[in-house]
Enzyme design. Sequence first.
Site, PDB file in Angstrom:
ATOM      1  N   LYS A 191       0.868  -1.205   0.113  1.00 12.40           N
ATOM      2  CA  LYS A 191      -0.144   0.113   0.122  1.00 12.40           C
ATOM      3  C   LYS A 191       0.823   1.119  -0.070  1.00 12.40           C
ATOM      4  CE  LYS A 191      -4.465  -1.175   0.246  1.00 12.40           C
ATOM      5  NZ  LYS A 191      -5.481  -0.861  -0.479  1.00 12.40           N
TER       6      LYS A 191
ATOM      7  N   SER B 152       0.757  -9.714  -0.068  1.00 10.56           N
ATOM      8  CA  SER B 152       0.547  -8.191  -0.156  1.00 10.56           C
ATOM      9  C   SER B 152       0.964  -7.479   1.194  1.00 10.56           C
ATOM     10  CB  SER B 152      -1.092  -7.850  -0.421  1.00 10.56           C
ATOM     11  OG  SER B 152      -1.923  -8.750   0.520  1.00 10.56           O
TER      12      SER B 152
END
Length: 336
Positions: free
Chosen positions: A64, A316
Amino acid sequence: MSPTSTPTNAPTNAPTNADVRRARDALRGQVIRTPVLFSESLDALAGCPVYAKAECLQHAGSFKVRGALYRLLTLPPQDLADGLITVSAGNAALGLAHAAREFGAKLTVVMPESAVPEKLAAVAAYGATVVTEGVVDAAAAFARAELLRAEHGLTFVHPFDDPMVVAGAATATLELLEDRPGLERLLLPASGGGLLAGAIMAKRTLGSDVEIIAVQPSGAAGFVASLVAGEPTAPPVIRTVADGLTAPMPGRLPFALAVQARTEVLTVADKEILDAMVTLVRTLRVVVEPSASVGLAALTHEPHLRDGRPTGLILSGGNINWRLLADTLRVLPGVA
């Protein structure tokens, strides 16, 4: 598709291939070019060669930060000076908190009361103001953020439905495809869709023919509900151990890109996610959160994927509740 072309029917607000290349250049030295991990024992379990890009080792613990940094790099100075606000269950908040600190910008983050305690504490440690009281879910978080934005004149940074955030997120897949050009398939976690949309754009930018498959928890299958409805739609329930995949619904931009790319969407159960998380910890020796494990869960539970094709995963994030990790490692089989 040539590396310099953009489909004429692309969503009007989609980032361009040039945006993705600019993001790659701008983020060079600002983010970690995370390693691509592999293991013979993981290949044997999956039935194909598996290459996992360890974004769990990224700044702030997830991919992110790529989208957050690039969004702030492209914001007008006055928007930064006005102060920022975002919504997140954790990883987007951490990424933007890291980016805001780098830019010297004030940040407010609205997070659900049920957010992972370690994520709440880490966001506050970056210097962000965290708002949780009365925020029962992601939908309530977005509503509260809009009220605060209007009241204080803040600049809202969307965690996934923003073309520059998508361009930044695309750099993770871009690096993976550059490092492993022989990959035939990518399995990616999907919720709001920023990582998925970025992967689609990275594929276009490189002119790759890699197949992209989205994977969601069965208890938070917003893309599945949206494909049935033909537009971004909230699933009937959002209840999953994968807290990082609990967006209220896919973003309009990621959904449009996924539909245009005819992306296959698979779902996996929480038990399968936790099994996969343990497998990744055991075989690759990295700490991953449940959200990062859905790709492997699909790979090991979907018979049609056991076809020997070289497959890429993006791990992720690694911002896990430590008690969950300890409890899972203790009770699941196959862990010494």
